[in-house]
Design a protein around this motif. Structure first.
Motif, PDB file in Angstrom:
ATOM      1  N   LEU A 145       0.636   1.267   2.709  1.00 13.07           N
ATOM      2  CA  LEU A 145       1.612   1.935   1.854  1.00 13.07           C
ATOM      3  C   LEU A 145       2.853   2.285   2.676  1.00 13.07           C
ATOM      4  N   SER A 146       3.992   2.271   2.030  1.00 14.39           N
ATOM      5  CA  SER A 146       5.240   2.598   2.725  1.00 14.39           C
ATOM      6  C   SER A 146       5.374   4.104   2.865  1.00 14.39           C
ATOM      7  N   ASN A 147       6.255   4.522   3.762  1.00 16.22           N
ATOM      8  CA  ASN A 147       6.521   5.950   3.918  1.00 16.22           C
ATOM      9  C   ASN A 147       7.045   6.557   2.623  1.00 16.22           C
ATOM     10  N   GLU A 148       7.812   5.781   1.883  1.00 15.70           N
ATOM     11  CA  GLU A 148       8.353   6.264   0.609  1.00 15.70           C
ATOM     12  C   GLU A 148       7.225   6.502  -0.406  1.00 15.70           C
ATOM     13  N   GLU A 149       6.291   5.552  -0.486  1.00 15.18           N
ATOM     14  CA  GLU A 149       5.151   5.720  -1.388  1.00 15.18           C
ATOM     15  C   GLU A 149       4.321   6.939  -0.988  1.00 15.18           C
ATOM     16  N   LEU A 150       4.115   7.097   0.310  1.00 15.66           N
ATOM     17  CA  LEU A 150       3.333   8.239   0.799  1.00 15.66           C
ATOM     18  C   LEU A 150       4.042   9.556   0.522  1.00 15.66           C
ATOM     19  N   ALA A 151       5.356   9.560   0.657  1.00 18.22           N
ATOM     20  CA  ALA A 151       6.122  10.774   0.365  1.00 18.22           C
ATOM     21  C   ALA A 151       5.897  11.202  -1.082  1.00 18.22           C
ATOM     22  N   GLY A 152       5.894  10.242  -1.994  1.00 15.29           N
ATOM     23  CA  GLY A 152       5.635  10.555  -3.397  1.00 15.29           C
ATOM     24  C   GLY A 152       4.217  11.043  -3.627  1.00 15.29           C
ATOM     25  N   MET A 153       3.255  10.419  -2.976  1.00 14.00           N
ATOM     26  CA  MET A 153       1.852  10.804  -3.155  1.00 14.00           C
ATOM     27  C   MET A 153       1.566  12.196  -2.611  1.00 14.00           C
ATOM     28  N   PHE A 154       2.150  12.485  -1.436  1.00 12.87           N
ATOM     29  CA  PHE A 154       1.865  13.755  -0.767  1.00 12.87           C
ATOM     30  C   PHE A 154       2.902  14.834  -1.088  1.00 12.87           C
ATOM     31  N   LYS A 155       3.897  14.446  -1.897  1.00  6.57           N
ATOM     32  CA  LYS A 155       4.946  15.374  -2.341  1.00  6.57           C
ATOM     33  C   LYS A 155       5.671  16.040  -1.158  1.00  6.57           C
ATOM     34  N   VAL A 156       6.099  15.184  -0.221  1.00  7.40           N
ATOM     35  CA  VAL A 156       6.898  15.620   0.925  1.00  7.40           C
ATOM     36  C   VAL A 156       8.072  14.662   1.080  1.00  7.40           C
ATOM     37  N   GLU A 157       9.022  15.043   1.899  1.00  9.75           N
ATOM     38  CA  GLU A 157      10.173  14.176   2.171  1.00  9.75           C
ATOM     39  C   GLU A 157       9.733  12.958   2.984  1.00  9.75           C
TER      40      GLU A 157
END
Length: 178
Positions: A145-157
């Motif tokens: 997963l990309s950092n962007e996808e992870l940011a959305g999943m974990f609700k962080v920047e």
């Protein structure tokens, strides 16, 4: 009619219960392979991956039985990969508690043994991380997963994801060097 037959005839007919989650069969068909593959990559063991597969989908059924709605999950594929990784990390932790060894005398080559031991050390180091860090690391570096996808999943920047991953890699490296 004998009394035994009469008693049998009076018993209620037990019909298979319907799945408490609407669309469960469709969810299973759509995601079981991805869940199994993610679990196998994390645990390295097909039997453990099957346990993870069962755990993930039993949790879905339990959620539906409690009145939860699985259909409202955003990015369902990502949801299932994350659930698989989380359950696989739990398996690694249980394995760590049992202190199973992956050493196998039947392995034909020392390099194979070395590789197996290295993988097991990494799995143990990952199991030592807190759950969210382990999931973040595995979703990025195993599931891709990309950092962007992870940011959305974990609700962080997005930048916070990169920093956390950097710190997690350093912790894993230190754990591996022990």
């Amino acid at each position: 009619m004998t009394t035994a037959n009469a008693q049998i005839d009076e018993l209620p007919i037990l019909m298979p219960s319907t799945t408490p989650v609407a669309g469960f069969a469709e969810l299973y068909e759509r995601h079981y392979e991805a869940v199994f593959r993610a679990a196998l990559r994390v645990t390295g063991n097909p039997a453990d991956a099957e346990d993870v597969l069962q755990t993930v989908f039993l949790r879905i059924i339990a959620r539906g039985a409690r009145g939860g709605d699985v259909e409202d999950v955003t990015l369902p594929a990502a949801y299932f990969r994350r659930a698989a990784v989380n359950a696989a990390v739990d398996v690694l932790r249980r394995r760590e508690l049992r202190a199973d060894s992956v050493y196998d005398d039947s392995a034909p080559h020392a390099a194979v043994q070395s590789s197996l031991l290295l993988k097991e050390r990494l799995r143990r180091a990952i199991a030592a991380l807190d759950s969210e860090d382990a999931s973040l690391f595995l979703l990025r570096h195993v599931e891709g997963l990309s950092n962007e996808e992870l940011a959305g999943m974990f609700k962080v920047e997005k930048n916070n994801v990169a920093v956390r991953l950097h710190r997690i890699r350093h912790r894993l490296q230190a754990e591996m060097e022990r």
